[in-house]
Design a protein around this motif. Structure first.
Motif, PDB file in Angstrom:
ATOM      1  N   ALA A 201       0.737  -1.180   0.107  1.00 17.52           N
ATOM      2  CA  ALA A 201      -0.026   0.139  -0.019  1.00 17.52           C
ATOM      3  C   ALA A 201       0.931   1.318   0.078  1.00 17.52           C
ATOM      4  CB  ALA A 201      -0.734  -0.004   1.293  1.00 17.52           C
ATOM      5  N   ARG A 202       2.102   1.017   0.603  1.00 15.48           N
ATOM      6  CA  ARG A 202       2.783   2.338   0.672  1.00 15.48           C
ATOM      7  C   ARG A 202       3.508   2.719  -0.550  1.00 15.48           C
ATOM      8  NH1 ARG A 202       8.555   2.840   3.985  1.00 15.48           N
ATOM      9  NH2 ARG A 202       8.720   5.202   3.840  1.00 15.48           N
ATOM     10  N   LYS A 203       4.029   1.457  -1.356  1.00 11.94           N
ATOM     11  CA  LYS A 203       4.603   1.433  -2.778  1.00 11.94           C
ATOM     12  C   LYS A 203       3.478   2.275  -3.518  1.00 11.94           C
ATOM     13  CE  LYS A 203       8.002  -1.884  -2.286  1.00 11.94           C
ATOM     14  NZ  LYS A 203       8.608  -3.169  -2.943  1.00 11.94           N
ATOM     15  N   LYS A 204       2.214   1.525  -3.410  1.00 10.80           N
ATOM     16  CA  LYS A 204       1.284   2.267  -4.325  1.00 10.80           C
ATOM     17  C   LYS A 204       0.816   3.519  -4.331  1.00 10.80           C
ATOM     18  CE  LYS A 204      -3.590   1.122  -5.870  1.00 10.80           C
ATOM     19  NZ  LYS A 204      -4.873   0.260  -5.421  1.00 10.80           N
ATOM     20  N   TYR A 205       0.955   3.942  -2.994  1.00 12.31           N
ATOM     21  CA  TYR A 205       0.652   5.543  -2.789  1.00 12.31           C
ATOM     22  C   TYR A 205       1.714   6.391  -3.281  1.00 12.31           C
ATOM     23  CZ  TYR A 205      -0.051   9.697   0.084  1.00 12.31           C
ATOM     24  OH  TYR A 205      -0.147  11.208   0.424  1.00 12.31           O
ATOM     25  N   ASN A 207       3.801   5.727  -5.876  1.00  9.54           N
ATOM     26  CA  ASN A 207       3.544   5.731  -7.096  1.00  9.54           C
ATOM     27  C   ASN A 207       2.789   6.569  -7.637  1.00  9.54           C
ATOM     28  OD1 ASN A 207       5.801   3.828  -7.547  1.00  9.54           O
ATOM     29  ND2 ASN A 207       4.475   2.217  -7.548  1.00  9.54           N
ATOM     30  N   GLU A 208       1.406   6.707  -6.930  1.00 14.58           N
ATOM     31  CA  GLU A 208       0.273   7.461  -7.303  1.00 14.58           C
ATOM     32  C   GLU A 208       0.668   9.207  -7.139  1.00 14.58           C
ATOM     33  OE1 GLU A 208      -2.957   6.533  -4.747  1.00 14.58           O
ATOM     34  OE2 GLU A 208      -3.386   4.629  -6.230  1.00 14.58           O
ATOM     35  N   GLN A 209       1.476   9.347  -6.017  1.00 11.52           N
ATOM     36  CA  GLN A 209       1.823  10.817  -5.801  1.00 11.52           C
ATOM     37  C   GLN A 209       2.857  11.166  -7.013  1.00 11.52           C
ATOM     38  OE1 GLN A 209       0.816  12.838  -3.591  1.00 11.52           O
ATOM     39  NE2 GLN A 209      -0.619  11.145  -2.919  1.00 11.52           N
ATOM     40  N   GLN A 210       3.765  10.215  -7.320  1.00 10.72           N
ATOM     41  CA  GLN A 210       4.655  10.521  -8.380  1.00 10.72           C
ATOM     42  C   GLN A 210       4.003  10.808  -9.740  1.00 10.72           C
ATOM     43  OE1 GLN A 210       8.016   7.609  -8.613  1.00 10.72           O
ATOM     44  NE2 GLN A 210       8.531   8.104  -6.446  1.00 10.72           N
ATOM     45  N   LEU A 211       3.051   9.990 -10.159  1.00  9.82           N
ATOM     46  CA  LEU A 211       2.132  10.235 -11.360  1.00  9.82           C
ATOM     47  C   LEU A 211       1.444  11.339 -11.281  1.00  9.82           C
ATOM     48  CD1 LEU A 211       0.916   6.704 -11.855  1.00  9.82           C
ATOM     49  CD2 LEU A 211       2.629   7.527 -13.197  1.00  9.82           C
ATOM     50  N   LYS A 212       0.946  11.883 -10.049  1.00 10.88           N
ATOM     51  CA  LYS A 212       0.000  13.024 -10.053  1.00 10.88           C
ATOM     52  C   LYS A 212       1.200  14.236 -10.349  1.00 10.88           C
ATOM     53  CE  LYS A 212      -3.554  11.436  -7.125  1.00 10.88           C
ATOM     54  NZ  LYS A 212      -4.035  11.789  -5.715  1.00 10.88           N
ATOM     55  N   LYS A 213       2.100  14.110  -9.881  1.00  6.18           N
ATOM     56  CA  LYS A 213       3.222  15.271 -10.223  1.00  6.18           C
ATOM     57  C   LYS A 213       3.740  15.359 -11.433  1.00  6.18           C
ATOM     58  CE  LYS A 213       5.041  15.155  -5.282  1.00  6.18           C
ATOM     59  NZ  LYS A 213       4.344  16.381  -4.892  1.00  6.18           N
ATOM     60  N   LEU A 214       3.807  14.116 -12.175  1.00  9.22           N
ATOM     61  CA  LEU A 214       4.052  14.221 -13.584  1.00  9.22           C
ATOM     62  C   LEU A 214       3.011  14.887 -14.300  1.00  9.22           C
ATOM     63  CD1 LEU A 214       5.876  10.747 -13.703  1.00  9.22           C
ATOM     64  CD2 LEU A 214       7.085  13.096 -13.679  1.00  9.22           C
ATOM     65  N   GLU A 215       1.673  14.619 -14.169  1.00 13.14           N
ATOM     66  CA  GLU A 215       0.904  15.074 -14.796  1.00 13.14           C
ATOM     67  C   GLU A 215       0.804  16.314 -14.685  1.00 13.14           C
ATOM     68  OE1 GLU A 215      -2.792  13.028 -13.562  1.00 13.14           O
ATOM     69  OE2 GLU A 215      -2.004  10.918 -14.538  1.00 13.14           O
ATOM     70  N   LYS A 216       0.959  16.944 -13.504  1.00  8.87           N
ATOM     71  CA  LYS A 216       0.860  18.353 -13.248  1.00  8.87           C
ATOM     72  C   LYS A 216       2.017  19.014 -13.753  1.00  8.87           C
ATOM     73  CE  LYS A 216       0.221  21.636  -9.281  1.00  8.87           C
ATOM     74  NZ  LYS A 216       0.404  21.744  -7.783  1.00  8.87           N
ATOM     75  N   GLU A 239      13.362   3.888  -3.747  1.00 12.60           N
ATOM     76  CA  GLU A 239      12.927   2.479  -3.386  1.00 12.60           C
ATOM     77  C   GLU A 239      14.224   1.638  -2.595  1.00 12.60           C
ATOM     78  OE1 GLU A 239       9.842   1.441  -3.268  1.00 12.60           O
ATOM     79  OE2 GLU A 239       9.102   2.935  -4.107  1.00 12.60           O
ATOM     80  N   ALA A 240      15.352   1.890  -3.375  1.00 15.19           N
ATOM     81  CA  ALA A 240      16.504   1.208  -2.698  1.00 15.19           C
ATOM     82  C   ALA A 240      16.662   1.367  -1.316  1.00 15.19           C
ATOM     83  CB  ALA A 240      17.662   1.664  -3.521  1.00 15.19           C
ATOM     84  N   LYS A 241      16.389   2.851  -0.779  1.00 13.85           N
ATOM     85  CA  LYS A 241      16.526   3.098   0.590  1.00 13.85           C
ATOM     86  C   LYS A 241      15.264   2.499   1.606  1.00 13.85           C
ATOM     87  CE  LYS A 241      18.741   7.516  -0.067  1.00 13.85           C
ATOM     88  NZ  LYS A 241      18.453   9.078   0.018  1.00 13.85           N
ATOM     89  N   VAL A 242      14.224   2.283   0.842  1.00 16.62           N
ATOM     90  CA  VAL A 242      12.944   1.496   1.332  1.00 16.62           C
ATOM     91  C   VAL A 242      13.682   0.056   1.780  1.00 16.62           C
ATOM     92  CG1 VAL A 242      10.882   0.982   1.365  1.00 16.62           C
ATOM     93  CG2 VAL A 242      11.389   2.933   0.696  1.00 16.62           C
ATOM     94  N   ASP A 243      14.260  -0.532   0.547  1.00 18.82           N
ATOM     95  CA  ASP A 243      14.435  -1.917   0.787  1.00 18.82           C
ATOM     96  C   ASP A 243      15.500  -2.110   1.908  1.00 18.82           C
ATOM     97  OD1 ASP A 243      12.699  -2.588  -0.918  1.00 18.82           O
ATOM     98  OD2 ASP A 243      14.158  -2.604  -2.651  1.00 18.82           O
ATOM     99  N   GLU A 244      16.605  -1.239   1.774  1.00 18.82           N
ATOM    100  CA  GLU A 244      17.712  -1.249   2.837  1.00 18.82           C
ATOM    101  C   GLU A 244      17.347  -1.039   4.098  1.00 18.82           C
ATOM    102  OE1 GLU A 244      21.872   0.974   3.645  1.00 18.82           O
ATOM    103  OE2 GLU A 244      20.458   1.575   2.058  1.00 18.82           O
ATOM    104  N   SER A 245      16.127  -0.189   4.327  1.00 18.65           N
ATOM    105  CA  SER A 245      15.632  -0.018   5.805  1.00 18.65           C
ATOM    106  C   SER A 245      14.921  -1.312   6.156  1.00 18.65           C
ATOM    107  CB  SER A 245      14.711   1.012   5.877  1.00 18.65           C
ATOM    108  OG  SER A 245      13.557   0.628   5.006  1.00 18.65           O
ATOM    109  N   LYS A 246      14.493  -2.297   5.363  1.00 21.09           N
ATOM    110  CA  LYS A 246      13.839  -3.439   5.744  1.00 21.09           C
ATOM    111  C   LYS A 246      14.955  -4.443   6.107  1.00 21.09           C
ATOM    112  CE  LYS A 246      10.282  -3.150   2.437  1.00 21.09           C
ATOM    113  NZ  LYS A 246       9.227  -3.764   1.281  1.00 21.09           N
ATOM    114  N   GLN A 247      16.266  -4.122   5.780  1.00 21.00           N
ATOM    115  CA  GLN A 247      17.398  -5.233   6.237  1.00 21.00           C
ATOM    116  C   GLN A 247      17.805  -5.237   7.592  1.00 21.00           C
ATOM    117  OE1 GLN A 247      20.277  -4.688   3.157  1.00 21.00           O
ATOM    118  NE2 GLN A 247      19.030  -5.396   1.702  1.00 21.00           N
ATOM    119  N   MET A 248      17.133  -4.347   8.545  1.00 25.80           N
ATOM    120  CA  MET A 248      17.189  -4.336   9.946  1.00 25.80           C
ATOM    121  C   MET A 248      18.810  -3.813  10.193  1.00 25.80           C
ATOM    122  SD  MET A 248      14.479  -5.331  10.897  1.00 25.80           S
ATOM    123  CE  MET A 248      14.843  -5.482  12.845  1.00 25.80           C
ATOM    124  N   ASP A 249      19.318  -2.938   9.281  1.00 26.92           N
ATOM    125  CA  ASP A 249      20.670  -2.491   9.744  1.00 26.92           C
ATOM    126  C   ASP A 249      21.829  -3.130   9.561  1.00 26.92           C
ATOM    127  OD1 ASP A 249      19.501   0.105   9.511  1.00 26.92           O
ATOM    128  OD2 ASP A 249      19.101   0.257  11.504  1.00 26.92           O
TER     129      ASP A 249
END
Length: 569
Positions: A201-205, A207-216, A239-249
């Protein structure tokens, strides 16, 4: 007998004294006999003792094979003798370490857990001694975990619950203190699914924000597009930083540097997960990919011939040619080409300027590309976006040529034949003059010649139509007469009988509202007679009895000869 003869002589003397002597002598000599037996068993010559010591030294040095126990396992020669030697009461024939292990185990202890939700027997009717609420034999009403029923299973004899499986589990010392005893590991999958759904859900949100900014940004002019592109980079979530945060440092290791009581800390990066195989161990061939231990890098693929679907590491060059590394490479190339064409830009000296120039270049390139496309479409058209021809025109066009004369007769070619149905047409059955389906009335098909809606009926002609119309008129008249009779009922004398006496007066008239109030008062009076606590503190007494009160009393009175007396109330 040589050297052992004195010992054997003393042994015989002790046996004789034990057999023929007194109690005190027996006790004294019994202890001497046991010591003599130990000496006989443990006695070794000097040569045998020396060989035994040399063998032990050789086993410790690894020159001789280790000693084997009863199970065929090797015994560590460095174990002291007081640990490896078994007590005399175990009667050990061969050396073993079994006496050091836990060889006493209670068979009553178990590691299993209660079988949750298990049922043993499903009864079809209530049994004596069962739970009055659900009908199970394994518990009583107080211990029943089911919702309290309005009428228990003891009285309804329906929906009898199954008997639970009663188990008695005896746990040992560790089992009683095991905090995870009885835990089902499969339930942890729900936790994983919840976190995965949150991440999706976070990734989807995002992506939607980025698409809105590109359309604008597409709707604004060139300068605004460049400014918003810069803001997008500032607000874009990597997204790479998000994946890195999942690796529990796992890649962040804090260590002290040159301090006596603390001081600064350093961070070690480029670490792998400890459970993964090291990259330099994937291929042990000397001629395989080179590994630099200083930078921990291996640029080439260590397993080039392996299946790419099964490999999780394909060398460091894989990361150089994908993701943001490829974008950074394109940015460098653009900066070099712009510098060669006379632009005052340098990637290392002014990186922000180089990045802004590259984004401006991409925006201009996209605009030029779209303008060229629109010019071509405007000049030559776009066959993909043109509307399709109507189906009537597509089916009506044909390349067949037909020539006619002045009278309309065909001279050359052939006129198109009229398509016919696969069913028989213009077939009249049972003396009918029209086909079935030529007449429609009241959602039914029929024959137009006789207006009948029965498929296999014979045609009756005009006489049948007249008879059907007469029958319909008669039926409508009967229906109208019945409706008129129902609306205007015949006036009849309604007599309201009273139940409070045999002689009913002619002028007795009971008020329905007062009778209903009198019935409620009679019910309240009966409840007060059953339970004195229902009676109020201040009581007002009225001796006046109306006809409605008398009628209510007679209606509520219990007749002892009434066969339905037991079903009342």
């Amino acid at each position: 007998m040589g050297e052992d003869s004195p010992r054997l002589g003393g042994f015989r003397l002790c046996l004789a004294v034990i057999l023929n002597g007194g109690d005190s002598q027996k006790k004294l000599l019994r202890s001497q006999l046991l010591s003599c037996c130990d000496d006989l068993v443990a006695f070794k010559s000097r040569e045998d003792h020396r060989k035994q010591i040399e063998l032990e030294e050789a086993r410790k040095a690894g020159l001789a094979p280790a000693e084997l126990d009863e199970d065929g396992k090797e015994i560590n020669p460095h174990i002291p003798q007081y640990m490896s030697s078994a007590p005399w009461y175990l009667n050990a024939e061969r050396p073993s370490l079994k006496h050091q292990r836990k060889w006493k185990s209670d068979p009553n202890y178990t590691k299993s857990w209660y079988d949750r939700g298990a049922k043993t027997f499903q009864a079809s009717k209530y049994r004596k001694g069962a739970c009055e609420n659900c009908g199970a034999m394994t518990h009583n009403v107080k211990a029943c975990m089911e919702r309290p029923r309005k009428v228990g299973a003891k009285h309804t004899n329906k929906h009898i619950a199954a008997d639970e499986k009663i188990e008695t589990i005896e746990l040992d010392y560790d089992g009683k203190r095991d905090r995870w005893n009885g835990y089902d590991p499969s339930t942890f999958a729900r936790v994983i699914e919840r976190y995965e759904a949150r991440d999706d859900a976070r990734k989807k949100y995002l992506n939607e924000q980025q698409l809105k900014k590109l359309e604008k940004s597409d709707q604004t002019d060139e300068g605004a597009a460049i400014d918003e592109a810069i803001e997008d980079d500032d607000l874009r979530v990597d997204e790479a930083k998000v994946d890195e945060s999942k690796q529990m440092d796992f890649a962040k290791v804090e260590k002290r540097v040159r301090t006596t009581g603390g001081g600064s800390t350093g961070t070690v990066r480029n670490l792998r997960i400890r459970e993964d195989t090291a990259k330099y161990l994937l291929n042990l061939d000397v001629n395989s990919a080179h590994y630099d231990p200083k930078t921990r890098s291996m640029r080439e693929d260590p397993l080039p011939d392996a299946d790419p679907n099964e490999k999780f590491y394909e060398g460091d060059n894989q990361y150089r040619n994908s993701g943001q590394a490829l974008e950074f490479k394109e940015l460098n190339i653009h900066a070099w080409e712009a510098f060669d064409k006379g632009q005052d830009v340098h990637m290392q000296a002014a990186p922000s300027q180089a990045e802004l120039l590259y984004k401006n270049f991409k925006v201009m390139k996209e605009k030029l590309k779209s303008h060229t496309k629109e010019t071509i479409i405007e000049k030559y058209g776009n066959a993909a976006d043109e509307e399709k021809l109507p189906r009537e025109l597509l089916l009506g066009q044909s390349e067949r040529q037909v020539e006619y004369d002045r009278a309309g007769r065909i001279i050359k070619g052939q006129e198109a034949a009229i398509p016919r149905s696969k069913y028989e047409e213009d077939v009249y059955i049972n003396n009918h003059t029209t086909v079935w389906g030529s007449w429609w009335k009241d959602h039914q098909w029929g024959f137009k010649c006789c207006k009948q809606t029965i498929r296999n009926s014979y045609c009756t002609g005009a006489a049948g139509i007249e008879a059907a119309e007469a029958a319909n008129d008669l039926m409508r008249a009967n229906i109208a007469r019945k409706e008129a009779a129902a609306e205007d009922p015949a006036p009849g004398e309604e007599k309201r009988l009273a139940t409070w006496g045999t002689d009913v007066p002619d002028d007795l008239v009971l008020d329905e509202k007062l009778l209903a109030d009198a019935l409620k008062k009679e019910d309240q009076r009966k409840r007060e007679e059953k339970d004195e606590r229902k009676r109020k503190y201040n009581v007002r007494w009225n001796d006046e009895v109306t006809a409605e009160d008398m009628e209510a009393y007679r209606m509520k009175k219990v007749h002892h000869d009434d066969p339905m007396k037991s079903f009342m109330n």
